[in-house]
Design an enzyme around this catalytic site. Sequence first.
Site, PDB file in Angstrom:
ATOM      1  N   ILE A  51       0.891  -1.161   0.000  1.00 18.76           N
ATOM      2  CA  ILE A  51       0.000   0.000   0.000  1.00 18.76           C
ATOM      3  C   ILE A  51       0.927   1.208   0.000  1.00 18.76           C
ATOM      4  O   ILE A  51       1.914   1.249   0.746  1.00 18.76           O
ATOM      5  CB  ILE A  51      -0.937  -0.010   1.231  1.00 18.76           C
ATOM      6  CG1 ILE A  51      -1.917   1.171   1.194  1.00 18.76           C
ATOM      7  CG2 ILE A  51      -0.180  -0.048   2.530  1.00 18.76           C
ATOM      8  CD1 ILE A  51      -2.966   1.133   2.311  1.00 18.76           C
ATOM      9  N   SER A  52       0.655   2.174  -0.854  1.00 17.90           N
ATOM     10  CA  SER A  52       1.529   3.337  -0.977  1.00 17.90           C
ATOM     11  C   SER A  52       1.551   4.161   0.305  1.00 17.90           C
ATOM     12  O   SER A  52       0.574   4.189   1.060  1.00 17.90           O
ATOM     13  CB  SER A  52       1.056   4.240  -2.119  1.00 17.90           C
ATOM     14  OG  SER A  52       1.181   3.582  -3.348  1.00 17.90           O
TER      15      SER A  52
END
Length: 184
Positions: A51-52
Amino acid sequence: TLVDGLKRQGIQNTQVLQALAKVPRHQFVDEAFASRAYEDAALPIGHQQTISRPFTVARFGEYALEGRSALGNVLEVGAGCGYQAAVFSELAQHVVSIERIEALYHKAERNLNAAGYRQVVLRYGDGLLGAPDQAPFDVIVVAAAGLEIPQALLTQLKVGGRLIVPVEAQSKQVLVTVDRLSSD
């Protein structure tokens, strides 16, 4: 808070900060990482993907909104766990997100539905082909770096639209924005 940290790092767009404050990031991370959900960190989501970082999502949002008061139609290439699509759905009227890893497509679908983001159009497939049936797009955001800018995506931008894509250059990633200025 997460938003205060983003402000300290230079994120200034109020719409972007409000969107990040509104999206429940803990619903997009695996339970083992829930205690770290609001850190400014990329966290594993399986299949060698992450997940960024909230800062990265915020920066994409700022680039997308630069020179615009609102976003209409947005394409995200690389849905991952659905987090960035949720943030962009707070900024845009319509979001299409494509994921090429089937297990992550299903994870994004579960996460988006559980968090109440049913308006995101989620697709399983090769995002570098885009979504011609949903084009043209105001903004196309590519989540993962490649070696070049995908031509198929450029043709799906509306005139005045913007492509935001990380590109590999001399063993580092560079974030590139491309604005479509004409129909040629």
